[in-house]
Design an enzyme around this catalytic site. Structure first.
Site, PDB file in Angstrom:
ATOM      1  N   PHE A  81     -33.503  20.753 -31.319  1.00 44.32           N
ATOM      2  CA  PHE A  81     -33.731  20.988 -32.752  1.00 44.32           C
ATOM      3  C   PHE A  81     -35.087  21.643 -32.911  1.00 44.32           C
ATOM      4  O   PHE A  81     -36.100  21.092 -32.482  1.00 44.32           O
ATOM      5  CB  PHE A  81     -33.683  19.674 -33.539  1.00 44.32           C
ATOM      6  CG  PHE A  81     -33.704  19.887 -35.031  1.00 44.32           C
ATOM      7  CD1 PHE A  81     -32.527  20.030 -35.749  1.00 44.32           C
ATOM      8  CD2 PHE A  81     -34.910  19.950 -35.723  1.00 44.32           C
ATOM      9  CE1 PHE A  81     -32.532  20.244 -37.122  1.00 44.32           C
ATOM     10  CE2 PHE A  81     -34.937  20.167 -37.091  1.00 44.32           C
ATOM     11  CZ  PHE A  81     -33.754  20.313 -37.792  1.00 44.32           C
TER      12      PHE A  81
ATOM     13  N   ASP B 144     -41.844  22.558 -27.804  1.00 50.67           N
ATOM     14  CA  ASP B 144     -41.740  22.132 -29.200  1.00 50.67           C
ATOM     15  C   ASP B 144     -42.143  20.666 -29.252  1.00 50.67           C
ATOM     16  O   ASP B 144     -41.382  19.777 -28.862  1.00 50.67           O
ATOM     17  CB  ASP B 144     -40.297  22.328 -29.687  1.00 50.67           C
ATOM     18  CG  ASP B 144     -40.085  21.824 -31.116  1.00 50.67           C
ATOM     19  OD1 ASP B 144     -40.918  21.040 -31.612  1.00 50.67           O
ATOM     20  OD2 ASP B 144     -39.065  22.197 -31.719  1.00 50.67           O
TER      21      ASP B 144
ATOM     22  N   LYS C   4     -45.104  17.664 -38.323  1.00 51.22           N
ATOM     23  CA  LYS C   4     -44.822  16.249 -38.565  1.00 51.22           C
ATOM     24  C   LYS C   4     -46.108  15.408 -38.574  1.00 51.22           C
ATOM     25  O   LYS C   4     -46.840  15.394 -39.547  1.00 51.22           O
ATOM     26  CB  LYS C   4     -43.788  15.726 -37.566  1.00 51.22           C
ATOM     27  CG  LYS C   4     -42.363  16.200 -37.860  1.00 51.22           C
ATOM     28  CD  LYS C   4     -41.339  15.436 -37.048  1.00 51.22           C
ATOM     29  CE  LYS C   4     -39.914  15.908 -37.266  1.00 51.22           C
ATOM     30  NZ  LYS C   4     -39.325  15.507 -38.552  1.00 51.22           N
TER      31      LYS C   4
END
Length: 406
Positions: A141, A226, A255
């Site tokens: 993702f 990532d 995040k």
């Protein structure tokens, strides 16, 4: 002067919002530490962390102070100018990592978009237009833009939007032979999550990441990590690449970087950053003073002695209790993850029923997450107190007991 707002309710969501989310039946209105209260004053323990975002819990004093202080100074000036909080945060990130240059944006998707564009630009400049393929893992993702969702390798998110971005190849995660078979001189980048988050909280094997690094070196490709979900302390190291000792060329972060305030960053080397000269890429809000001031405070707390070391102790506390619950009730086959990104893999009998576990936890006033239909995910605050861990896991055990015993 404050204007009194009309009361709103969960039912209003279905009247005014685009229906791409299905939020819970309650509306959180206040948070403190690892506790959240809804409109009715009902208190919940939060082990979801805003999907691995609230790295220091809710309303941490250091973050509230940073935001308030900066909010009284300067909010936005655009990238026609630079600003002090952005430069201070960039220096902290450069000093603490392999990186020499930082690009700030607003989200993980934007950080990855920048990373993928940079990788293609570097290959174009150095080797010509034939070198543009990006190799990624299935079930990864990387965001929701058309580019990042195409790289993500989950058709449920990328199908139905017309032609996909071309030149993206997918292979199974943690399968080095599959990677060797597909990486070629046409490959401009290999992009991997050191811990697959949405894909089921699945840590990479050390040999896999080491092998990916070697393949990239052999084929003049960039290695992109990532770390949107697993970075900024969540693994117990500032970034997960440090846990493995494998140095990438580019890292994306978001995040936890802002602890709840929207900010993303792409970290890379000076040599690669040169391929983004003035005008090649940009963002209106990226690196704004508010976001950078908050993220700077997050960084300072995370790098306070004892904080990251404490993550490992909290991991053990979670893991031991969750394994005990899993064995006693026959609901988990495995508890895995790094630091405070933990996945409980549902046993055969409970496969596909993560939502039922999520709902049962909600009934016991506990906020948790799923990572697909077969994995329960925990991403609590990195400074969650032991008393909150105990109370939250007591609630979780009650939920599991009711669920499994009918």
């Amino acid at each position: 002067m404050s204007v009194e707002q009309a009361p709103v309710h969960r039912a209003d969501f279905d009247q005014v919002m685009v229906p791409n989310y299905a939020p819970a039946a309650f509306i959180p209105v206040r948070g403190e530490g690892s506790r959240v209260w809804d409109q009715a004053g009902r208190e919940r323990v939060d082990f979801s962390g805003g999907i691995a975002v609230n790295v220091l819990g809710h309303c941490h004093p250091a973050l509230v102070n940073a935001l308030t202080e900066q909010g009284n100074k300067l909010w936005h000036v655009s990238n026609v100018f630079t600003n002090e909080p952005a430069l201070q945060l960039a220096k902290k990130l450069v000093d603490a990592t392999f990186a020499e240059r930082v690009f700030f944006c607003n989200s993980g998707a934007e950080a990855n978009e920048a990373a993928f564009k940079l990788a293609r630009r570097v290959a174009f400049d150095r080797y010509g237009e034939e070198k543009y393929e990006i190799v990624a893992a299935l079930n990864s993702f990387h965001g929701r833009t058309l580019f990042t969702v195409s790289v993500g390798g989950q058709p449920k998110y990328s199908d139905g939007f017309g032609p996909k971005i071309t030149g993206i190849r997918h292979v199974p995660f943690n399968d080095l032979e599959a990677l060797k078979a597909i990486v070629s001189d046409k490959t401009c980048a290999v992009v991997l999550e050191p811990v697959q988050g949405e894909g089921g909280v699945l840590p990479a094997d050390l040999a896999y990441l080491q092998g990916a690094r070697e393949l990239c070196n052999q084929h003049n490709a960039l290695l992109i990590f990532d770390e949107v979900q697993c970075g900024m302390g969540r693994s117990g190291h500032l970034f997960a690449y440090m846990h493995y000792g494998v140095i990438p060329d580019i890292v994306s972060s978001a995040k936890s970087l802002g602890g709840g305030f929207p900010i993303g960053a792409m970290l890379t080397t000076e040599a690669l950053a040169k391929h983004f000269p003035v005008g090649t890429h940009g963002t209106t809000y990226g690196g704004n003073p508010l976001a950078c001031a908050v993220a700077g405070a997050v960084f300072d707390v995370l790098t306070t002695p004892g904080v990251l070391e404490g993550v490992q102790a909290k991991h053990q506390k979670f893991k031991a209790r969750l394994e005990g619950i899993g064995q006693h009730y026959g609901i988990f086959s495995q508890v895995r993850g790094l630091g405070l990104l933990i996945g409980c893999v549902l046993s055969e009998a409970w496969k596909g029923k993560a939502r039922a576990v999520f709902d049962a936890a909600e009934q016991e006033n506990l906020m948790i997450l799923q990572a697909g239909p077969d994995v329960i995910r925990f991403a609590p605050s990195l400074v969650v107190e032991d008393a909150d861990i105990d109370e939250g896991l007591d609630r979780f055990e009650r939920a599991v007991a009711k669920l499994t015993q009918g």
